[in-house]
Design an enzyme around this catalytic site. Structure first.
Site, PDB file in Angstrom:
ATOM      1  CG  ASP A  83       0.116   2.440 -36.191  1.00 34.50           C
ATOM      2  OD1 ASP A  83       0.959   3.016 -36.353  1.00 34.50           O
ATOM      3  OD2 ASP A  83      -0.285   1.841 -35.002  1.00 34.50           O
ATOM      4  CG  HIS A  84       3.443   0.056 -35.622  1.00 28.05           C
ATOM      5  ND1 HIS A  84       4.951   0.190 -35.707  1.00 28.05           N
ATOM      6  CD2 HIS A  84       3.058   0.483 -34.773  1.00 28.05           C
ATOM      7  CE1 HIS A  84       5.112   0.718 -34.668  1.00 28.05           C
ATOM      8  NE2 HIS A  84       4.168   1.373 -34.175  1.00 28.05           N
ATOM      9  CG  HIS A 205       4.530   5.171 -32.457  1.00 29.01           C
ATOM     10  ND1 HIS A 205       4.440   4.051 -33.617  1.00 29.01           N
ATOM     11  CD2 HIS A 205       4.539   6.342 -33.640  1.00 29.01           C
ATOM     12  CE1 HIS A 205       4.198   4.388 -34.787  1.00 29.01           C
ATOM     13  NE2 HIS A 205       4.228   5.655 -34.861  1.00 29.01           N
ATOM     14  N   GLY A 206       3.733   4.651 -28.555  1.00 30.76           N
ATOM     15  CA  GLY A 206       3.593   4.441 -27.231  1.00 30.76           C
ATOM     16  C   GLY A 206       2.991   5.278 -25.982  1.00 30.76           C
TER      17      GLY A 206
END
Length: 284
Positions: A83-84, A205-206
């Site tokens: 991720d990311h 996301h978030g």
């Protein structure tokens, strides 16, 4: 059980109008909680490791291999996702380890450079049979670098997917990373337009900042992968803090990490059931 390709879980979610939960691993207990919660509900899950977590551990390989071992032994499909990742080298390492997917985050780059770099990453991953998620439209709160109120443009998103060949797209629709309160207001009309315009699954996301009702609406509008980290970290830490407060002399980490793992597993199962039941067609 072999590792499950993330792409197959997203395809299944798209067919059923539901979403797959994607939850972040920080340490082994997190991964165990994610798998236990998924097994308790009989639902698939994505266990994901961020570049920040790799930096914390100092290397991807030890934590990555541990999560992959848990995924292979699970009684339900568990995909392992990077991720990311802003580092192309880290993406290549995840590919060499056999991760089910990677998320290359070029959102800090100018648009044209984001396209070029993401296209290169996608080509490399596809050569190895691994799917790629990318991000377009800044999602607020990531290290305080992104301005609030940014939204992904549907036409730009369609062009970005066509130019890069990515398999899933994280979009900015009103959520923000690392929120400690669940009061984000999502633009569900925009999610619906993106779903109609973009030919690949959408990723939220978030999602820790979105309450249960908001998550259900987002899935109904078209989200197919929902990333949650901070909310589960708060659940985990709250249970650990409670165990320590109840016994100030406690020193054995198993005595407070165990309850934390159990609490997180229960919340993972609840969230998976919520996301799975949010669409029009409930499937097993």
């Amino acid at each position: 059980m072999p590792l499950c390709p993330t792409e197959s879980l997203l395809d299944r979610a798209a067919e059923s109008g539901t979403a797959v939960g994607a939850f972040n691993v920080i340490q082994l207990e997190h991964a165990e909680a994610i798998v236990a919660g998924a097994e308790a509900t009989g639902l698939p899950v994505v266990a994901q490791i961020s570049e920040n977590t790799v930096r914390y551990h100092g290397s991807l390989t030890p934590v990555g291999l541990a999560v992959m071992a848990l995924a292979r032994a699970a009684a339900v499909p568990v995909a392992v996702h990077l991720d990311h990742a802003e580092s192309v080298g880290l993406v290549h390492e995840a590919v060499s380890l056999g991760f089910g997917s990677v998320m290359f985050d070029g959102s800090r780059l100018p648009y044209e450079e984001n396209v070029v770099q993401t296209r290169k990453v996608a080509a490399h991953c596809h050569d190895h049979g691994i799917s790629v998620e990318a991000e377009l439209g800044e999602i607020g709160g990531k290290d305080g670098a992104h301005a609030p109120g940014v939204r992904t443009d549907p036409d730009e998103a369609r062009s970005f997917v066509a130019a890069t060949g990515v398999d899933a797209l994280a979009v900015a629709v009103g959520s923000s990373h690392a929120m400690a309160t669940r009061d984000a207001v999502l633009d569900n009309a925009l999610i619906a337009r993106l779903r109609e315009t973009v030919p690949v699954p959408l990723v939220l996301h978030g999602s820790s900042g979105v309450d249960d009702a908001g998550l259900v609406r987002a899935v109904a509008a078209g989200m197919r992968k929902v990333n949650i980290a901070t909310h589960l970290n708060r659940t985990f830490t709250g249970a650990a803090r409670g165990a320590l407060a109840a016994d100030p002399g406690l020193s054995d980490p198993r005595r407070y990490l165990g309850p934390a793992r159990t609490a997180m597993a229960a919340e993972v199962g609840r969230l998976l059931a919520l996301l799975h039941g949010a669409g029009p067609h409930r499937t097993s």
